[in-house]
Design an enzyme around this catalytic site. Structure first.
Site, short mmCIF file in Angstrom:
data_model
loop_
_atom_site.label_atom_id
_atom_site.label_comp_id
_atom_site.label_asym_id
_atom_site.label_seq_id
_atom_site.Cartn_x
_atom_site.Cartn_y
_atom_site.Cartn_z
N VAL A 163 2.20 5.10 -4.13
CA VAL A 163 2.99 5.87 -3.17
C VAL A 163 3.01 5.16 -1.82
O VAL A 163 4.05 5.06 -1.17
CB VAL A 163 2.42 7.31 -3.03
CG1 VAL A 163 3.06 8.04 -1.86
CG2 VAL A 163 2.61 8.09 -4.31
N ASP A 164 1.85 4.65 -1.40
CA ASP A 164 1.73 3.97 -0.11
C ASP A 164 2.70 2.79 -0.03
O ASP A 164 3.46 2.65 0.94
CB ASP A 164 0.29 3.50 0.06
CG ASP A 164 -0.07 3.09 1.49
OD1 ASP A 164 0.66 3.44 2.42
OD2 ASP A 164 -1.11 2.44 1.65
N ASN A 219 -4.41 4.21 2.27
CA ASN A 219 -5.80 3.75 2.20
C ASN A 219 -6.38 3.77 3.61
O ASN A 219 -5.65 3.98 4.59
CB ASN A 219 -5.88 2.35 1.57
CG ASN A 219 -5.07 1.33 2.33
OD1 ASN A 219 -5.18 1.17 3.55
ND2 ASN A 219 -4.21 0.60 1.62
#
Length: 166
Positions: free
Chosen positions: A32-33, A23
């Site tokens: 995923v982050d 982000n």
């Protein structure tokens, strides 16, 4: 550059660099982050804070250490949030192009990519796949392998079907 697809966990890929769908704040998140930050450990977040004190613009890319991941680097890209009205496809394709530019700067030969913006950011999956494959196929890069990593079988099958035949 060879474009491949595998089904699996992006945090377990044996590659030079893993691409993170981050982000704008660059401080970790979900999907995923969150998985990359959890698997990479605190070193990834510490490097994000040091390198990106004001975050990163949508469509851009930057790198950090991979911490405890098997990869050497994490290349963070900020995809457009389709659900929030960011529907400019060039912002999405820019994520892949910029990630390859960063990979070239680092000397990364193998790069694992998630399907950027297709999760919680709501980009339509078929177009997200097309944008990824088209951009990677047209790119001029020293990267030898761009590996698309699909978490589920349906996404794997859709990406595989969209790959150019040689």
């Amino acid at each position: 550059m060879e474009i491949t697809v595998v089904q699996g966990d992006i945090t377990r890929q044996q590659v030079d660099a893993v691409v993170n769908a981050a982000n704008r704040a660059m401080r970790g998140g979900g999907g995923v982050d969150g998985a990359i930050h959890a698997a990479g450990g605190p070193a990834v977040l510490e490097d994000c804070i040091a390198r990106f004190p004001r975050g990163l613009a949508t469509g851009d890319a930057g790198w950090t250490t991979a911490g405890e991941l098997p990869a050497r680097w994490v290349i963070h890209v900020v995809g457009p949030n389709h659900r929030a009205g960011q529907t400019d496809r060039t912002l999405l394709t820019s994520c892949y192009a910029r990630a390859l530019e960063v990979a070239d700067e680092l000397g990364a030969a193998t790069v694992a990519f998630p399907l950027v913006s297709a999760g919680i950011y709501g980009w339509p999956k078929d177009d997200a796949i097309a944008a990824a494959v088209e951009t990677l196929a047209a790119a001029e890069s020293a990267v030898a392998e761009a590996r698309m990593v699909a978490y589920d079988h349906a996404t794997y099958a859709a990406i595989r079907q969209s790959l150019p035949t040689t």
